[in-house]
Design a protein around this motif. Structure first.
Motif, short mmCIF file in Angstrom:
data_model
loop_
_atom_site.label_atom_id
_atom_site.label_comp_id
_atom_site.label_asym_id
_atom_site.label_seq_id
_atom_site.Cartn_x
_atom_site.Cartn_y
_atom_site.Cartn_z
N LEU A 39 0.92 -1.41 -0.04
CA LEU A 39 0.04 0.11 -0.05
C LEU A 39 0.83 1.29 0.14
CD1 LEU A 39 -2.56 1.63 0.44
CD2 LEU A 39 -2.28 1.30 2.91
N LEU A 40 1.94 1.41 0.74
CA LEU A 40 2.78 2.37 0.97
C LEU A 40 3.50 2.67 -0.33
CD1 LEU A 40 3.58 2.45 4.86
CD2 LEU A 40 1.92 4.00 3.55
N ALA A 41 4.13 1.54 -0.76
CA ALA A 41 4.97 1.74 -2.07
C ALA A 41 4.02 1.94 -3.40
CB ALA A 41 5.39 0.41 -2.34
N SER A 42 2.72 1.87 -3.35
CA SER A 42 1.96 2.22 -4.43
C SER A 42 1.69 3.67 -4.52
CB SER A 42 0.50 1.53 -4.34
OG SER A 42 -0.36 1.99 -5.20
N ARG A 43 1.95 4.19 -5.52
CA ARG A 43 1.88 5.65 -5.98
C ARG A 43 0.32 6.11 -6.05
NH1 ARG A 43 6.65 4.58 -9.02
NH2 ARG A 43 7.97 6.09 -8.46
N ASN A 89 -2.14 4.38 -4.62
CA ASN A 89 -2.98 4.33 -3.31
C ASN A 89 -2.40 4.97 -2.30
OD1 ASN A 89 -5.07 2.37 -4.47
ND2 ASN A 89 -3.14 1.43 -5.04
N SER A 90 -1.15 5.46 -2.28
CA SER A 90 -0.67 6.24 -1.19
C SER A 90 0.05 7.68 -1.44
CB SER A 90 0.44 5.42 -0.31
OG SER A 90 -0.32 4.46 0.44
N ALA A 91 -0.70 8.14 -2.58
CA ALA A 91 0.12 9.43 -3.09
C ALA A 91 -0.10 10.55 -2.05
CB ALA A 91 -0.87 9.81 -4.27
N THR A 92 -0.81 10.88 -1.20
CA THR A 92 -0.74 11.88 -0.17
C THR A 92 -0.20 11.32 1.29
OG1 THR A 92 -3.01 11.06 0.79
CG2 THR A 92 -2.95 12.71 -1.34
N THR A 93 0.37 10.07 1.28
CA THR A 93 0.77 9.46 2.72
C THR A 93 2.45 9.75 2.65
OG1 THR A 93 -1.02 8.02 2.39
CG2 THR A 93 1.00 7.57 4.12
N THR A 94 2.87 10.55 3.58
CA THR A 94 4.15 10.57 3.84
C THR A 94 4.22 10.92 5.36
OG1 THR A 94 6.34 11.21 3.32
CG2 THR A 94 4.41 12.85 3.30
N GLY A 95 5.23 10.57 6.08
CA GLY A 95 5.71 10.96 7.58
C GLY A 95 4.67 10.18 8.53
N SER A 96 4.30 8.98 7.89
CA SER A 96 3.26 8.21 8.82
C SER A 96 3.80 6.87 9.30
CB SER A 96 1.95 8.00 8.10
OG SER A 96 2.20 7.08 6.89
N VAL A 97 3.63 6.31 10.39
CA VAL A 97 4.00 4.97 10.88
C VAL A 97 2.79 4.00 10.88
CG1 VAL A 97 5.18 3.46 12.29
CG2 VAL A 97 6.09 5.84 11.51
N HIS A 98 2.22 2.79 10.08
CA HIS A 98 1.41 2.23 10.00
C HIS A 98 1.34 1.02 11.02
CE1 HIS A 98 -0.72 4.05 6.63
NE2 HIS A 98 0.18 4.82 6.61
N ASN A 99 0.48 1.09 11.92
CA ASN A 99 0.60 0.38 13.15
C ASN A 99 -0.56 -1.08 12.83
OD1 ASN A 99 0.49 -1.29 15.35
ND2 ASN A 99 0.57 0.57 16.69
N CYS A 100 0.21 -2.29 12.45
CA CYS A 100 -0.52 -3.37 11.98
C CYS A 100 -0.27 -4.61 12.75
CB CYS A 100 -0.53 -3.45 10.57
SG CYS A 100 1.33 -3.74 9.90
N ASP A 101 -0.05 -4.24 14.18
CA ASP A 101 0.36 -5.31 14.97
C ASP A 101 -0.53 -6.29 15.53
OD1 ASP A 101 -1.27 -3.85 16.79
OD2 ASP A 101 0.60 -2.86 17.80
N GLY A 102 -2.01 -6.33 14.88
CA GLY A 102 -2.86 -7.37 15.31
C GLY A 102 -3.37 -6.78 16.60
#
Length: 274
Positions: free
Chosen positions: A235-239, A241-254
């Motif tokens: 998702l974050l590598a996709s231009r 789908n994440s064109a406006t996303t920077t400076g974020s840390v996505h928590n996906c720890d369950g």
């Protein structure tokens, strides 16, 4: 059609565990992938599996020369670089400050921070020029320990909080050409090792009952594999789908960070019964 068709990524520590899962998922999404891998056997095995879809550089993420070589070999093979993924790391196996031998503390600190923090900086610096040409992105592997205590000891927890700082600072410095984000996974059975200074270089995180721990501790109540985390990186590598996303840390720890009352209830059940 994949989310990363035509893109090229470089992943550090891609020979096993989460890194290997990222390489496989990126290829499945249409990308070609460069890998910087320290372990020679893992590097050779991965190169054989990837074939024309990847190029593997044997070297250390803590070496400036090896990071530069990995970028150069990836660009030489595929003509561009769109995403740098800083992923290689060490864990401290939850060793508390009181349990850390004073004489081993400086060495353990250096080894853990050198890979978990300096390694990301070296890879980021080596990839800036190429990523600027493609308006690409950087993604760093953080951890639930970058948000909450208890995901490791003080060395690991401090290093992953530092990763969160790197994401925000580099996003600020490299905008608007390069997006910088992080992913904060939780536990998973992998070959993640500990610092040699603590005698943990040959101990794998996967040797612990990780599936049982995640099933017991996380609100999702299920084992989580390395592959389960890979989609957030895509998702974050996709231009698109994440064109406006920077400076974020996505928590996906369950859901470890919101386990609160559920974990307390389970503990009370263990201690006092129904």
């Amino acid at each position: 059609m994949g989310w990363l068709d035509g893109q090229v990524a470089l992943v550090t520590g891609g020979g096993s565990g989460l890194g290997r899962a990222l390489v496989e998922r990126f290829v499945a999404e249409g990308a070609r992938v460069g890998v910087l891998e320290l372990n020679s056997d893992k590097a050779k095995q991965l190169a054989a599996v990837l074939g024309d879809s990847g190029v593997v550089t044997e070297g250390s993420a803590t070496s400036w020369a090896d990071n530069r070589r990995a970028v150069a070999e990836t660009v030489a093979a595929f003509g561009r670089l769109d995403t740098f993924v800083g992923n290689a790391g060490l864990w401290d196996f939850g060793t508390s400050l009181e349990a850390l031998p004073a004489e081993a503390l400086p060495g353990a600190f250096s080894q853990l921070f050198e890979l978990n923090v300096l390694g990301y900086l070296l890879g980021a610096k080596a990839s800036i020029e190429q990523l600027r040409r493609t308006n690409g992105s950087m993604i760093f592997t953080g951890s639930n320990a970058g948000f909450y205590p208890g995901g490791g000891g003080p060395l690991y927890t401090a290093s992953k909080h530092a990763v969160t700082g790197l994401v925000k600072q580099l996003a600020y410095e490299l905008a608007p050409e390069i997006r910088v984000n992080g992913v904060a996974p939780g536990g998973m059975p992998t070959d993640l090792r500990g610092p040699a200074a603590l005698g943990l270089a040959d101990t794998a995180f996967g040797s612990m009952p990780v599936d049982q721990l995640m099933t017991r501790m996380a609100p999702l109540e299920r084992p989580i594999s390395a592959a389960d985390y890979a989609g957030t990186y895509v998702l974050l590598a996709s231009r698109e789908n994440s064109a406006t996303t920077t400076g974020s840390v996505h928590n996906c720890d369950g859901g470890l960070g919101v386990r609160g009352r559920k974990a307390d209830a389970a503990l009370m059940q263990d201690l006092f019964g129904s």
